[in-house]
Design a protein around this motif. Structure first.
Motif, PDB file in Angstrom:
ATOM      1  N   ASP A 259      38.203  29.820 -13.325  1.00  0.00           N
ATOM      2  CA  ASP A 259      38.454  31.229 -13.632  1.00  0.00           C
ATOM      3  C   ASP A 259      38.047  31.587 -15.056  1.00  0.00           C
ATOM      4  OD1 ASP A 259      39.431  31.528 -11.080  1.00  0.00           O
ATOM      5  OD2 ASP A 259      41.533  31.363 -11.653  1.00  0.00           O
ATOM      6  N   ASN A 362      43.037  35.260 -11.128  1.00  0.00           N
ATOM      7  CA  ASN A 362      42.423  35.811  -9.921  1.00  0.00           C
ATOM      8  C   ASN A 362      43.489  36.470  -9.048  1.00  0.00           C
ATOM      9  OD1 ASN A 362      43.390  33.839  -7.773  1.00  0.00           O
ATOM     10  ND2 ASN A 362      42.342  32.398  -9.135  1.00  0.00           N
ATOM     11  N   GLU A 365      46.349  34.236  -7.522  1.00  0.00           N
ATOM     12  CA  GLU A 365      47.328  33.840  -8.532  1.00  0.00           C
ATOM     13  C   GLU A 365      48.230  35.006  -8.902  1.00  0.00           C
ATOM     14  OE1 GLU A 365      44.830  30.398 -10.965  1.00  0.00           O
ATOM     15  OE2 GLU A 365      44.772  32.478 -11.649  1.00  0.00           O
ATOM     16  N   ASN A 388      39.803  37.331  -4.852  1.00  0.00           N
ATOM     17  CA  ASN A 388      40.524  36.115  -4.484  1.00  0.00           C
ATOM     18  C   ASN A 388      39.705  34.899  -4.911  1.00  0.00           C
ATOM     19  OD1 ASN A 388      38.647  35.444  -2.382  1.00  0.00           O
ATOM     20  ND2 ASN A 388      39.727  36.801  -0.968  1.00  0.00           N
ATOM     21  N   LYS A 389      40.263  33.714  -4.722  1.00  0.00           N
ATOM     22  CA  LYS A 389      39.598  32.517  -5.246  1.00  0.00           C
ATOM     23  C   LYS A 389      38.253  32.280  -4.567  1.00  0.00           C
ATOM     24  CE  LYS A 389      40.149  28.904  -8.077  1.00  0.00           C
ATOM     25  NZ  LYS A 389      40.589  28.997  -9.481  1.00  0.00           N
ATOM     26  N   VAL A 392      35.792  34.303  -6.212  1.00  0.00           N
ATOM     27  CA  VAL A 392      35.449  33.740  -7.516  1.00  0.00           C
ATOM     28  C   VAL A 392      34.442  32.597  -7.338  1.00  0.00           C
ATOM     29  CG1 VAL A 392      36.332  32.615  -9.599  1.00  0.00           C
ATOM     30  CG2 VAL A 392      37.668  34.415  -8.511  1.00  0.00           C
ATOM     31  N   PRO A 427      41.412  22.645  -8.400  1.00  0.00           N
ATOM     32  CA  PRO A 427      42.040  23.610  -9.315  1.00  0.00           C
ATOM     33  C   PRO A 427      43.421  23.130  -9.779  1.00  0.00           C
ATOM     34  CG  PRO A 427      41.035  24.752  -7.469  1.00  0.00           C
ATOM     35  CD  PRO A 427      40.954  23.290  -7.156  1.00  0.00           C
ATOM     36  N   ASP A 437      47.153  22.882  -8.089  1.00  0.00           N
ATOM     37  CA  ASP A 437      47.656  24.201  -7.713  1.00  0.00           C
ATOM     38  C   ASP A 437      48.224  24.164  -6.301  1.00  0.00           C
ATOM     39  OD1 ASP A 437      46.832  25.099 -10.157  1.00  0.00           O
ATOM     40  OD2 ASP A 437      45.086  26.202  -9.422  1.00  0.00           O
ATOM     41  N   TRP A 441      43.516  26.805  -0.551  1.00  0.00           N
ATOM     42  CA  TRP A 441      42.335  27.627  -0.789  1.00  0.00           C
ATOM     43  C   TRP A 441      41.606  27.936   0.512  1.00  0.00           C
ATOM     44  CZ3 TRP A 441      43.402  29.555  -5.116  1.00  0.00           C
ATOM     45  CH2 TRP A 441      43.934  28.801  -6.154  1.00  0.00           C
ATOM     46  N   ASP A 445      43.611  32.657   0.870  1.00  0.00           N
ATOM     47  CA  ASP A 445      42.798  33.823   0.521  1.00  0.00           C
ATOM     48  C   ASP A 445      42.666  34.755   1.717  1.00  0.00           C
ATOM     49  OD1 ASP A 445      41.612  33.045  -2.288  1.00  0.00           O
ATOM     50  OD2 ASP A 445      41.441  31.270  -1.049  1.00  0.00           O
TER      51      ASP A 445
END
Length: 548
Positions: A259, A362, A365, A388-389, A392, A427, A437, A441, A445
């Motif tokens: 990010d 993001n 998060e 969203n991730k 990204v 991440p 995290d 993922w 999302d």
């Protein structure tokens, strides 16, 4: 009739500025022999004016400048979005000046996405106006679905839509589509005005080569899509210049993760490398590979980079807390102290550099509150807070393609095969040893996208019926062991509860630069109160666990 469209950076509330831009383009169009020039909706005022739309002094100023446009309409006809006050009723109007004549067409559907028009305006009727033996229907983008059966030769559509919310007008007739460019801040959302104005005559399109360009349309072309990178870089540049003035320095806390890497690249593209400073503020938990990532990203982008350890400050914070009688500091609180130490230092660096801080969070998060208040929630603007991730990830690839080199390290990007993810560096906030995290993922999302559109019960009913078999999200269930009903419900309850209880954090975060179609706090409005499970929710939950 020779027609063009004028496109310029509309600044909300800055009526004189907007008038001067229109004046310049009217004179240019007249000199080049055009019979008609069209500007977008809210061209005179911008739409982010708030309660100024209730201020009669402001409305009087707008009317004065609109009359000056009338004076310019000699030898050329001008259509633009302005204000019309009649019997104390304010209308969002398409105004046509033709020599000494004036015609008004009022917006009917006051359902603008970006702000609540019905709080300020009265609904009116679209009008057909005869110009040079042609009938022009003056309308607005939001009125297209409810156009009445009127005879017209040319459809003139005024718009002020955001960059992600544009569509080609699907009609057989000739069309003039006039949008605006620039940015518009409404509450905690900064909208990127989407431009992409065009003219369709005799099945031939006339467009701008750059859809976000300033000027008048002169050339044939095709309507273009606007990429995430193009829109976000443009929005950052315009917002920063308008808010702080040109060449403002931006401060980035660069962890060496994805990010902050993407944020740094966006700022360098938008504002120039000389206006970006990155800081890597490592604790004992930060790995050498991410520290090196941060250094490499800065080197490739040619931005100034400083690095150092915050561990002594963190340790001193623990000592100070001990001195106040707090001898036991939980692991969770230790993590937050690190994040707040970084926020404190970045704020100090920002003051010393006369700069502003970027927020690197993001959308996922932000939704889950996976950030520390007064730590990584700080910043002047949330640059990727509407992505969203997965978006990204996509933006990272777009950035590398833009530079034609590996700016965003490949070790930060997932490798996907048959809906399985392989990470070189997964991440992590790196606030404790071997931390990862908690998000799932791709699956989370997509779940967030569903939650912004559907009720909890609707989502559970779809899962109960076929485990999302017909949807992209269903293909991720196996990877995360969510084909087991109890696992699915445990995760769903965690996600929705975490999303609800962190509403208070979202309220305290910076404005977000919007690019998605479901912006938190705007398209998706929520209450700060926890939502109890309904009887239908409890029934579906039990059936899911029983069936799967």
């Amino acid at each position: 009739m020779k027609i063009t469209v004028g496109q310029f950076n509309v600044k909300s509330k800055a009526v004189k500025h907007n008038f001067l831009q229109m004046q310049k383009q009217i004179i240019l169009a007249k000199d080049q022999g055009y019979d008609l020039i069209v500007f977008g909706e809210y061209a005179m005022t911008g739409y982010a004016c708030g309660d100024l739309f209730k201020n009669f002094d402001f409305i009087k100023e707008v009317e004065d400048y609109q009359n000056q446009i009338k004076d310019l309409a000699k030898g050329i006809k001008v259509i633009f979005g302005g204000l019309v006050l009649q019997k104390n009723h304010l209308y969002n109007a398409a105004i046509l000046y033709s020599e000494d004549k004036v015609h008004y067409s009022f917006k009917s559907n006051l359902n603008k996405r970006e702000f609540s028009e019905q709080d300020y305006f009265i609904s009116g009727d679209n009008k057909v106006v005869s110009v040079k033996q042609k009938n022009l229907l003056l309308t607005f983008s939001s009125d297209l679905k409810t156009l009445s059966d009127q005879d017209y030769d040319l459809l003139v559509v005024l718009d002020s839509s955001a960059a992600n919310n544009l569509s080609k007008v699907d009609v057989v007739q000739d069309v003039v589509y006039a949008n605006t460019v620039g940015v518009s801040g409404v509450c905690k959302v900064v909208w990127i005005n989407g431009g992409n104005s065009y003219l369709k005559q005799n099945n031939q399109y006339y467009t701008f080569k750059d859809p976000l360009a300033v000027g008048i349309i002169e050339d044939k072309g095709q309507i273009q899509s606007i990429s995430k990178l193009q829109a976000l870089a443009y929005g950052i540049k315009i917002w920063s210049d308008q808010t702080f003035g040109e060449n403002k320095k931006w401060i980035v806390g660069s962890s060496g993760g994805l990010d902050s890497a993407v944020t740094t690249a966006l700022l360098a593209i938008a504002l120039g490398s000389e206006n970006v400073i990155t800081y890597n503020l490592a604790s004992k938990y930060n790995k050498e590979i991410t520290i090196n990532n941060a250094k490499s990203i800065a080197s490739k982008l040619k931005v100034r980079h400083l690095e150092g350890s915050i561990q002594s400050l963190v340790d001193q914070a623990f000592t100070t807390l001990n001195n106040f009688g707090y001898s036991e500091i939980s692991e969770f609180n230790q993590e937050n102290i690190q994040a707040r130490t970084r926020g404190h230092l970045l704020s100090a660096f920002s003051a010393l550099e006369d700069g502003v801080i970027s927020n690197n969070g993001n959308k996922l998060e932000i939704t889950l509150g996976y950030a520390t208040l007064y730590g990584d929630t700080i910043g002047a603007l949330s640059l990727i807070g509407d992505l969203n991730k997965v978006e990204v990830f996509e933006l990272a690839f777009e950035i590398n393609n833009y530079f034609d080199q590996e700016i965003i390290p490949k070790n930060l990007l997932p490798q996907i095969k048959d809906y399985n993810i392989v990470w070189e560096i997964a991440p992590s906030a790196e606030l404790k040893a071997d931390q990862l995290d908690p998000m799932k993922w791709f699956y989370h999302d997509l779940l967030l996208d569903m939650l912004l559109l559907k009720s909890y019960e609707e989502i559970l009913a779809i899962y109960l019926e076929n485990q999302f078999a017909d949807l992209e999200i269903g293909k991720w269930l196996k990877f995360y062991d969510l084909e087991i009903g109890e696992n699915f419900m445990s995760d769903f309850n965690w996600f929705t509860k975490t999303m609800q209880i962190n509403h208070f954090k979202r309220l305290q975060m910076p404005p977000v630069l919007a690019f998605g179609n479901h912006v938190l706090g705007q398209d998706y409005k929520e209450s700060p109160n926890l939502l109890p499970k309904s009887k239908q929710f409890l029934h579906l939950e039990a059936e899911i666990i029983k069936k799967y």
